[in-house]
Every structure is written in C-alpha cells, then in structure tokens.
Design a protein around this motif. Structure first.
Motif, PDB file in Angstrom:
ATOM      1  N   ILE A 326      -6.569  -8.859   5.512  1.00  0.00           N
ATOM      2  CA  ILE A 326      -5.742  -8.476   4.484  1.00  0.00           C
ATOM      3  C   ILE A 326      -6.104  -6.972   4.139  1.00  0.00           C
ATOM      4  O   ILE A 326      -5.216  -6.117   4.116  1.00  0.00           O
ATOM      5  CB  ILE A 326      -6.057  -9.183   3.492  1.00  0.00           C
ATOM      6  N   VAL A 327      -7.147  -6.335   4.176  1.00  0.00           N
ATOM      7  CA  VAL A 327      -7.473  -4.928   3.908  1.00  0.00           C
ATOM      8  C   VAL A 327      -6.544  -4.335   5.020  1.00  0.00           C
ATOM      9  O   VAL A 327      -6.023  -3.209   4.559  1.00  0.00           O
ATOM     10  CB  VAL A 327      -9.189  -4.860   4.240  1.00  0.00           C
ATOM     11  N   LYS A 328      -6.684  -4.472   6.412  1.00  0.00           N
ATOM     12  CA  LYS A 328      -6.077  -3.724   7.269  1.00  0.00           C
ATOM     13  C   LYS A 328      -4.484  -3.811   6.971  1.00  0.00           C
ATOM     14  O   LYS A 328      -3.723  -2.850   6.979  1.00  0.00           O
ATOM     15  CB  LYS A 328      -6.295  -4.337   8.473  1.00  0.00           C
ATOM     16  N   GLN A 329      -4.031  -5.006   6.555  1.00  0.00           N
ATOM     17  CA  GLN A 329      -2.635  -5.300   6.266  1.00  0.00           C
ATOM     18  C   GLN A 329      -2.257  -4.301   5.210  1.00  0.00           C
ATOM     19  O   GLN A 329      -0.895  -3.566   5.030  1.00  0.00           O
ATOM     20  CB  GLN A 329      -2.563  -6.869   6.287  1.00  0.00           C
ATOM     21  N   LEU A 331      -3.658  -1.695   3.761  1.00  0.00           N
ATOM     22  CA  LEU A 331      -3.994  -0.165   4.068  1.00  0.00           C
ATOM     23  C   LEU A 331      -2.669   0.522   4.976  1.00  0.00           C
ATOM     24  O   LEU A 331      -2.144   1.503   4.941  1.00  0.00           O
ATOM     25  CB  LEU A 331      -5.216   0.243   5.067  1.00  0.00           C
ATOM     26  N   GLN A 332      -2.501  -0.601   6.012  1.00  0.00           N
ATOM     27  CA  GLN A 332      -1.121  -0.188   6.697  1.00  0.00           C
ATOM     28  C   GLN A 332       0.299  -0.263   5.961  1.00  0.00           C
ATOM     29  O   GLN A 332       0.978   0.594   6.193  1.00  0.00           O
ATOM     30  CB  GLN A 332      -1.015  -1.454   7.926  1.00  0.00           C
ATOM     31  N   SER A 333       0.009  -1.130   4.951  1.00  0.00           N
ATOM     32  CA  SER A 333       1.312  -1.050   4.047  1.00  0.00           C
ATOM     33  C   SER A 333       1.604   0.351   3.309  1.00  0.00           C
ATOM     34  O   SER A 333       2.470   0.781   2.945  1.00  0.00           O
ATOM     35  CB  SER A 333       1.405  -2.287   3.264  1.00  0.00           C
ATOM     36  N   GLY A 334       0.139   0.730   3.008  1.00  0.00           N
ATOM     37  CA  GLY A 334       0.080   2.022   2.030  1.00  0.00           C
ATOM     38  C   GLY A 334       0.624   3.261   2.951  1.00  0.00           C
ATOM     39  O   GLY A 334       0.681   4.096   2.114  1.00  0.00           O
ATOM     40  N   GLY A 335       0.396   3.192   4.512  1.00  0.00           N
ATOM     41  CA  GLY A 335       0.648   4.310   4.916  1.00  0.00           C
ATOM     42  C   GLY A 335      -0.752   5.272   4.950  1.00  0.00           C
ATOM     43  O   GLY A 335      -1.792   4.994   4.766  1.00  0.00           O
ATOM     44  N   LEU A 336      -0.248   6.626   5.648  1.00  0.00           N
ATOM     45  CA  LEU A 336      -1.343   7.663   5.945  1.00  0.00           C
ATOM     46  C   LEU A 336      -2.044   7.900   4.462  1.00  0.00           C
ATOM     47  O   LEU A 336      -3.203   8.400   4.508  1.00  0.00           O
ATOM     48  CB  LEU A 336      -0.584   8.836   6.560  1.00  0.00           C
ATOM     49  N   LYS A 337      -1.281   8.269   3.479  1.00  0.00           N
ATOM     50  CA  LYS A 337      -1.913   8.598   2.151  1.00  0.00           C
ATOM     51  C   LYS A 337      -2.947   7.718   1.562  1.00  0.00           C
ATOM     52  O   LYS A 337      -3.883   8.135   1.269  1.00  0.00           O
ATOM     53  CB  LYS A 337      -0.877   8.630   1.198  1.00  0.00           C
ATOM     54  N   SER A 338      -2.632   6.195   1.682  1.00  0.00           N
ATOM     55  CA  SER A 338      -3.622   5.154   1.541  1.00  0.00           C
ATOM     56  C   SER A 338      -5.045   5.400   2.238  1.00  0.00           C
ATOM     57  O   SER A 338      -6.188   5.427   1.888  1.00  0.00           O
ATOM     58  CB  SER A 338      -3.280   3.729   1.726  1.00  0.00           C
TER      59      SER A 338
END
Length: 356
Positions: A326-329, A331-338
C-alpha cells in the motif's frame, strides 16, 4: 511581502530557514514550562507529548507561510494550540482516566484557546491530578493573544469552533472504555451522516482528528486580502478530505503499534488491506479535487503531497511488512512530489538523529 511557495523545493527551503527554527524556539519554552509542572503525572504527560510529537508542530507551522509577511505572528499560535492537542491526547490516551466528563472538561481549553476573551474553567475538575502550575491556562492565553491580532478573526471564528467541536467530540468518544467507544462514535456519525453520505463512520472520525483546517484559517485570517468566499472554500476543502487524508495516514503507520497496545485504529475497520488502499487513494484524489479553486492552490496541493511523504517515510512503516504494497501504491498515486517529500523527510530524520 513574502510569496507563498508553489514548488516543493522552495517550500522546504522556507520550512528549514524560517519555520522550523522558530518552532523549536517556541517548543523549548514549553518544555521548560512542562518541567515546572508540580504534579508528576501531568508533568510526565506534558513532557512526553512534546518529546514524541515535535513533528506535529513542525508540520502544522508550515501553514504560517500563508500569512505571508506576518508568518512570525502565527507560529506561536500553531505551536501552542498543537501542544494543547498533543498534551490532552496523552492525558486521555495514556493517563489515569476513562471518564468522558473528564475528557470534555479538559477539551474546554481548546475551545477557549480559539475564543478571545474566554475565561478559564477548572479543566482538571474531574480528575485526581490537578496542579499543572498554570501550564494549560498559559497555552490557552498565548493562542488568544495571537488571535487578538488576526484582522479577519470575526469571519473565521465560527468555523474555528466548528472544526474544534469535531475534534473535541472525537477525543471524548474514542478514549472512553473500549466496550463503549465504537458505539459512541457510530452514534455521533449518525448525527452527521446526511451531510457526509460518502463517508464511513470511521472515515468521518478520522477527518475530525486533524488541526490543519484551524491552522490554515488562522494563517489566512492574518492576510489583508482574505475574503469570505475563500473562507468557505477552505472549510469545504479541509473537512473532510484533506484532514481525513492527514489522520488516516497517521493511523496507517501506527497499525502494528496499536495492534500490540490494543488501541483503537480506524484502519482496522476496513474489510481488508486492498479496500484500505483503495479508500486512501480516494482520499488523495478527493483532497486534490477540493484543493482546486482555493487561494494558493499549488501550496495546498504540495501539502497533500507532503503529508504522503512525511508519514510514509516514518520508521514505523519498515516495521510493518504487511503494508509495504500500500505504501508503494500511495506514493505512486502522489507522483514525483510525494517521492521528493518522502526522501526529504527521511534525510531530515537522519540529520536530527545525528545532531540530537
């Protein structure tokens, strides 16, 4: 007049250069005051709340940037109000009482802190430990003193109390005896369900548990050009979705710890991890959706990304292998800024460990 940052790197430069040093100066004062508390239990909880939750004040104080050239006036309010919040959370969660009357009396201080001219009551009247040497009353007075200087205080006062009441009700209901808390929280949500039909009771509860909307409104209230329509948009933007994202992330990283301690955690109420991940992504998307049209829209979007980076980079995440996917999911959802904020937060924590 200082501009509000619209890029991740400029936001962090402002945080390190202007915000965090002032936060630590304020917290050093409150640590000194906490050490002077006569009652040993109150002293223990006051010191613990500052030592373990400094990052709450650091993160909240970033909102002072929205006050532009008056940001220094807002930081004492944010630090004092967040310190009240963290101190009372410790008193309700880790101390000697399970009495909702006690929790209600303690949290009168949060409402008084938002009301210029409000008189103190005996906040400790339902508990054995009473003598804090004026610590809580002084925190309230600092908040009131800052609010006296806020030009648009009359516009924002009602909304500040509205957000505060959500927060206080949550704290009262969730800290009672474990056999009663779920029933109380569900009953409380039933009173608001019509207004927030898309939420589950535990998501509504999570949204109530954040102070970010209050910090945002007070910071904007310092600005000459603040308008009533901006105030309404900010309130809708922050409650429930931006605040909900904030607190769900907080509970998300605490799952293993809360499981061991037997503490209430709103993430436990999802049917499975897949559902939890999907709903958290929904909160990210809704937080972005409600950010559109806010004054300084890019800043608020950075906050959404910063929340992801800050919480998901926490050391607790490493200890709970179940949530890695879920952490990866997220971070992916938040994009480069996250990912930028994620790396930044990791480096900042390492730097703190070296220089502490």
């Amino acid at each position: 007049m200082r501009n509000v940052p619209t890029r991740a790197i400029s936001l962090m430069i402002r945080a390190y250069k202007d915000i965090f040093p002032m936060v630590h100066k304020e917290l050093n004062y409150w640590k000194k005051r906490a050490r002077e508390i006569p009652d040993p239990e109150l002293r223990k909880q006051a010191l613990s709340s500052i030592e373990t939750k400094t990052f709450h004040c650091e993160g909240g104080a970033i909102y002072a940037i929205l006050a532009k050239s008056d940001y220094k006036k807002v930081i004492p309010f944010i630090v004092a109000y967040q310190t009240i919040s963290d101190y009372l959370d410790n008193l309700c969660d880790r101390s000697t009482s399970l009495d909702p009357l006690d929790f209600s009396a303690l949290h009168e201080s949060m409402r008084h802190a938002l009301t210029v001219g409000a008189k103190h009551t005996d906040y400790y009247r339902y508990r054995n430990e009473k003598n804090d040497g004026g610590y809580l009353a002084e925190l309230v007075e600092v908040c009131q003193r800052v609010l006296k200087q806020v030009p648009h205080y009359p516009i924002i006062h009602g909304s500040l109390l509205n957000l505060c009441d959500y927060y206080c009700q949550l704290q009262i209901h969730k800290h009672v005896h474990p056999n009663d808390r779920e029933r109380r929280l569900q009953q409380w949500f039933s009173e608001h369900k019509e207004q927030f039909p898309e939420l589950k009771w535990y998501e509504f509860s999570a949204s109530a548990g954040s102070t970010l909307g209050i910090f945002c409104l007070v910071s904007y209230g310092m600005r000459e050009e603040f308008h009533h329509e901006d105030h309404t948009a900010i309130l809708k933007g922050y409650f429930p979705y931006i605040q909900g994202l904030h607190i769900l992330l907080d509970y998300f990283i605490d799952q293993e710890e809360d499981r061991l301690e037997g503490d209430l955690n709103f993430c436990f109420y999802y049917n499975d991890l897949k559902t939890l991940g999907r709903r958290m992504v929904m909160f990210i998307q809704k937080a972005d959706e409600y950010t559109k049209g806010l004054p300084d829209e890019k800043f608020h979007r950075l906050i959404n990304r910063g929340l992801l980076g800050l919480y998901l980079s926490d050391e607790k995440v490493k200890m709970d292998k179940q949530i890695d996917g879920i952490v990866k999911q997220l971070l992916q959802s938040g994009g480069l800024k996250s990912k930028f904020f994620y790396m930044n937060a990791k480096l900042y924590r390492k730097w703190q460990q070296v220089f502490q």
